[in-house]
Design a protein around this motif. Structure first.
Motif, short mmCIF file in Angstrom:
data_model
loop_
_atom_site.label_atom_id
_atom_site.label_comp_id
_atom_site.label_asym_id
_atom_site.label_seq_id
_atom_site.Cartn_x
_atom_site.Cartn_y
_atom_site.Cartn_z
N PHE A 80 1.07 -1.39 -0.04
CA PHE A 80 -0.31 -0.03 0.00
C PHE A 80 0.83 1.24 0.14
CE2 PHE A 80 -2.03 -3.30 2.12
CZ PHE A 80 -3.53 -3.36 1.61
N THR A 81 0.19 2.34 -0.66
CA THR A 81 0.76 3.46 -0.57
C THR A 81 0.11 4.85 0.03
OG1 THR A 81 2.13 3.29 -2.51
CG2 THR A 81 1.92 5.55 -1.91
N LEU A 82 0.27 5.48 1.00
CA LEU A 82 -0.67 6.18 1.78
C LEU A 82 0.08 7.29 2.00
CD1 LEU A 82 -0.41 3.09 3.46
CD2 LEU A 82 -2.72 4.14 4.09
N ASN A 83 -0.67 8.63 2.36
CA ASN A 83 -0.29 9.69 2.83
C ASN A 83 -1.18 10.25 4.13
OD1 ASN A 83 1.10 12.34 3.48
ND2 ASN A 83 0.40 13.06 1.26
N ILE A 84 -0.59 11.01 4.91
CA ILE A 84 -1.43 11.37 6.11
C ILE A 84 -1.95 12.98 5.76
CG2 ILE A 84 -1.47 11.89 8.57
CD1 ILE A 84 0.91 9.82 8.56
N CYS A 85 -3.47 12.99 5.71
CA CYS A 85 -4.18 14.25 5.64
C CYS A 85 -3.84 14.89 4.34
CB CYS A 85 -3.82 15.07 6.72
SG CYS A 85 -4.39 14.62 8.29
N GLY A 86 -3.67 14.03 3.33
CA GLY A 86 -3.18 14.67 2.08
C GLY A 86 -3.30 13.65 0.98
N ALA A 87 -3.23 14.20 -0.26
CA ALA A 87 -3.16 13.12 -1.48
C ALA A 87 -1.72 12.60 -1.40
CB ALA A 87 -3.86 13.79 -2.59
N VAL A 88 -1.70 11.71 -2.19
CA VAL A 88 -0.20 11.00 -2.33
C VAL A 88 0.56 12.05 -3.14
CG1 VAL A 88 -1.13 8.38 -2.34
CG2 VAL A 88 -1.17 9.71 -4.32
N VAL A 89 1.89 11.88 -2.81
CA VAL A 89 2.86 12.89 -3.45
C VAL A 89 2.90 12.39 -5.05
CG1 VAL A 89 5.03 13.84 -3.28
CG2 VAL A 89 3.90 13.53 -1.24
N ASP A 90 3.04 11.23 -5.25
CA ASP A 90 3.43 10.87 -6.48
C ASP A 90 2.06 10.64 -7.24
OD1 ASP A 90 5.90 10.87 -6.23
OD2 ASP A 90 6.14 8.58 -5.46
N PRO A 91 1.67 11.36 -8.23
CA PRO A 91 0.18 11.23 -8.91
C PRO A 91 -0.03 9.92 -9.49
CG PRO A 91 1.89 12.61 -10.26
CD PRO A 91 2.45 12.36 -9.05
N VAL A 92 -1.23 9.60 -9.34
CA VAL A 92 -1.48 8.14 -10.06
C VAL A 92 -2.75 8.41 -11.12
CG1 VAL A 92 -1.28 6.83 -8.00
CG2 VAL A 92 -3.35 7.97 -8.20
N GLN A 93 -2.58 7.54 -12.07
CA GLN A 93 -3.61 7.57 -13.14
C GLN A 93 -4.12 6.13 -13.48
OE1 GLN A 93 -1.18 8.92 -16.70
NE2 GLN A 93 -0.84 11.01 -15.76
N GLY A 94 -5.27 6.20 -13.90
CA GLY A 94 -5.76 5.00 -14.50
C GLY A 94 -6.55 4.62 -13.16
N VAL A 95 -7.15 5.16 -12.44
CA VAL A 95 -7.61 4.49 -10.86
C VAL A 95 -8.77 3.82 -11.39
CG1 VAL A 95 -8.11 4.87 -8.60
CG2 VAL A 95 -6.34 6.13 -9.71
N VAL A 96 -9.10 2.56 -10.67
CA VAL A 96 -10.17 1.68 -11.29
C VAL A 96 -11.50 2.38 -10.51
CG1 VAL A 96 -11.31 -0.51 -11.08
CG2 VAL A 96 -8.87 -0.31 -11.68
N GLY A 97 -12.77 2.54 -11.26
CA GLY A 97 -14.01 3.02 -10.70
C GLY A 97 -13.87 4.53 -10.22
N ILE A 98 -12.72 5.33 -10.39
CA ILE A 98 -12.88 6.54 -9.99
C ILE A 98 -12.82 7.46 -10.97
CG2 ILE A 98 -11.45 8.49 -8.71
CD1 ILE A 98 -12.73 6.01 -7.05
N ASN A 99 -13.41 8.75 -10.97
CA ASN A 99 -13.44 9.63 -11.83
C ASN A 99 -12.34 10.27 -12.18
OD1 ASN A 99 -14.12 11.79 -13.70
ND2 ASN A 99 -16.30 12.09 -12.74
N LYS A 100 -11.78 10.59 -13.49
CA LYS A 100 -10.71 11.19 -13.74
C LYS A 100 -10.38 12.35 -13.19
CE LYS A 100 -7.51 12.37 -17.61
NZ LYS A 100 -7.66 12.52 -19.05
N THR A 101 -11.31 13.19 -12.89
CA THR A 101 -11.18 14.35 -12.23
C THR A 101 -10.87 14.33 -10.56
OG1 THR A 101 -13.44 14.43 -11.86
CG2 THR A 101 -12.64 15.70 -13.63
N THR A 102 -10.95 13.10 -9.97
CA THR A 102 -10.60 12.92 -8.80
C THR A 102 -9.27 12.09 -8.37
OG1 THR A 102 -12.20 11.04 -8.54
CG2 THR A 102 -13.24 13.26 -7.87
N TRP A 103 -8.76 11.79 -9.58
CA TRP A 103 -7.44 11.00 -9.30
C TRP A 103 -6.38 11.76 -8.51
CZ3 TRP A 103 -6.53 9.13 -14.96
CH2 TRP A 103 -7.44 8.25 -15.58
N GLN A 104 -6.34 13.05 -8.53
CA GLN A 104 -5.47 13.73 -7.59
C GLN A 104 -5.89 13.82 -6.17
OE1 GLN A 104 -5.80 17.83 -9.37
NE2 GLN A 104 -7.95 18.09 -8.76
N ASN A 105 -6.97 13.32 -5.91
CA ASN A 105 -7.36 13.43 -4.53
C ASN A 105 -7.21 12.07 -3.76
OD1 ASN A 105 -8.16 15.94 -4.87
ND2 ASN A 105 -10.29 15.40 -5.27
#
Length: 342
Positions: A80-105
């Protein structure tokens, strides 16, 4: 006593204003990623130093945490990759079942068979539940029976996507998912429980994977951090701090002392001029002591320089003449006091 009435009224007004200023306002909000203990009085938690932030040359992270936290799944088979009280530092793409506009969250995720599954989106609502400090992430990838996150199916059970080895042809006009269907979809979530770690060697928080439910919808982690230990809540802007309250009390006491002493000496002792001040002889003696010490120190310093003997003699003569004048003044005051008594 009539002279003390305005002083008492002023004292009461200042005390009431200090009490009102000391009360917290209902419009003030707690800072993000902070919490106040629900069981321990005046216990405050601040996890903002544990939040990983991307380092830039123009504005580096003052807390030093610039990389995401990682937790091994061990028997779970995924990391697992996590952050505390914030989005992950390294951005992710192609997240399953998540709207593209919310990948950054996305604040927590894991990777499986080349796909990224979110287990919670960003949240700063740190909560104190008894002796536990908890942070929850919600709105991750879909989960539960028949969810789009399970690509492999057990024998004899048909996949909701059909044959996944063949490319799926997108329809010309995709059917829009209604709000009711969107709300009925179960999504992955993450719960992080924080534990106080006073080990001076570990300056950065560590996160460990605890487990998940059978449907792989709820994930549980344990984090150890020195910032999860209770501390004193900092002074809030706009409120009266302990130093201000002490200064206000000291000013009120000094004001009462001066005004009350002047009123008493003027009306009862019939004093005039500087003698109206309370304990005038005491303050005059203190002033005379410091002035004499200054003259002595100045005379001692002048003796260290060549050709200063004449200056020292002048200072000594001035000091003697000032003492004689003071004695004459004291005799005159004693004479006037005797005439006043007669």
């Amino acid at each position: 006593m009539r002279f003390l009435a305005p002083t008492a009224a002023l004292l009461f007004a200042l005390g009431a204003s200090a009490t009102q200023a000391d009360k917290p306002t209902t419009t003030s909000h707690a800072p993000e990623c902070t919490a106040t203990s629900s069981t321990i009085t005046d216990a405050f938690f601040d996890l903002r130093p544990d939040t990983a932030r991307k380092s830039t040359t123009s504005k580096p992270n003052k807390y030093g945490v610039t990389k995401d936290y990682h937790a091994r799944g061990f028997d779970y088979g995924k990391n697992f990759t996590l952050n505390i009280c914030g989005a992950v530092v390294d951005p992710v793409q192609g997240v399953v079942g998540i709207n593209k506009t919310t990948w950054q969250n996305v604040s927590a995720y894991y990777e499986s068979k080349g796909e990224i599954f979110s287990i919670g989106s960003q949240s700063v609502n740190l909560t104190s539940r008894g002796k536990k400090l908890v942070l929850q992430y919600r709105d991750g990838s879909p989960c539960g029976p028949g969810s789009a996150t399970k690509r492999s199916t057990s024998p004899g059970r048909a996949s909701p996507y059909g044959d996944t080895s063949k490319p799926i042809k997108k329809p010309d006009s995709p059917k829009k998912i209604s709000d009711d269907d969107e709300q009925s979809i179960r999504r992955k979530s993450t719960t992080i429980s924080f534990i106080c770690d006073r080990d001076p060697v570990s300056s950065q928080a560590t996160i460990s994977f605890v487990g998940t439910d059978p449907d792989e919808c709820a994930y549980f982690f344990e984090a150890r951090s020195v910032h999860a230990c209770s501390q004193v809540e900092p002074h809030k802007p706009g409120s009266v701090g302990p130093g201000s309250i002490f200064g206000l009390i000291f000013f009120i006491a000094l004001l009462v002392y001066v005004i009350g002493g002047v009123c008493y000496n003027r009306t009862v002792a019939h004093a005039r001029g500087w003698r109206q001040l309370p304990n005038f002889s005491l303050w005059a003696g203190i002033w005379s002591f410091f002035s004499d010490m200054f003259v002595i120190l100045l005379a001692s310093c002048t003796r260290l320089f060549p050709g200063s003997r004449g200056a020292y003699s002048n200072l000594n003569s001035n000091y003697s003449s000032r003492n004689r004048n003071s004695d004459a003044e004291n005799r005159l005051i004693d004479q006037l006091d005797e005439e006043w008594d007669d």
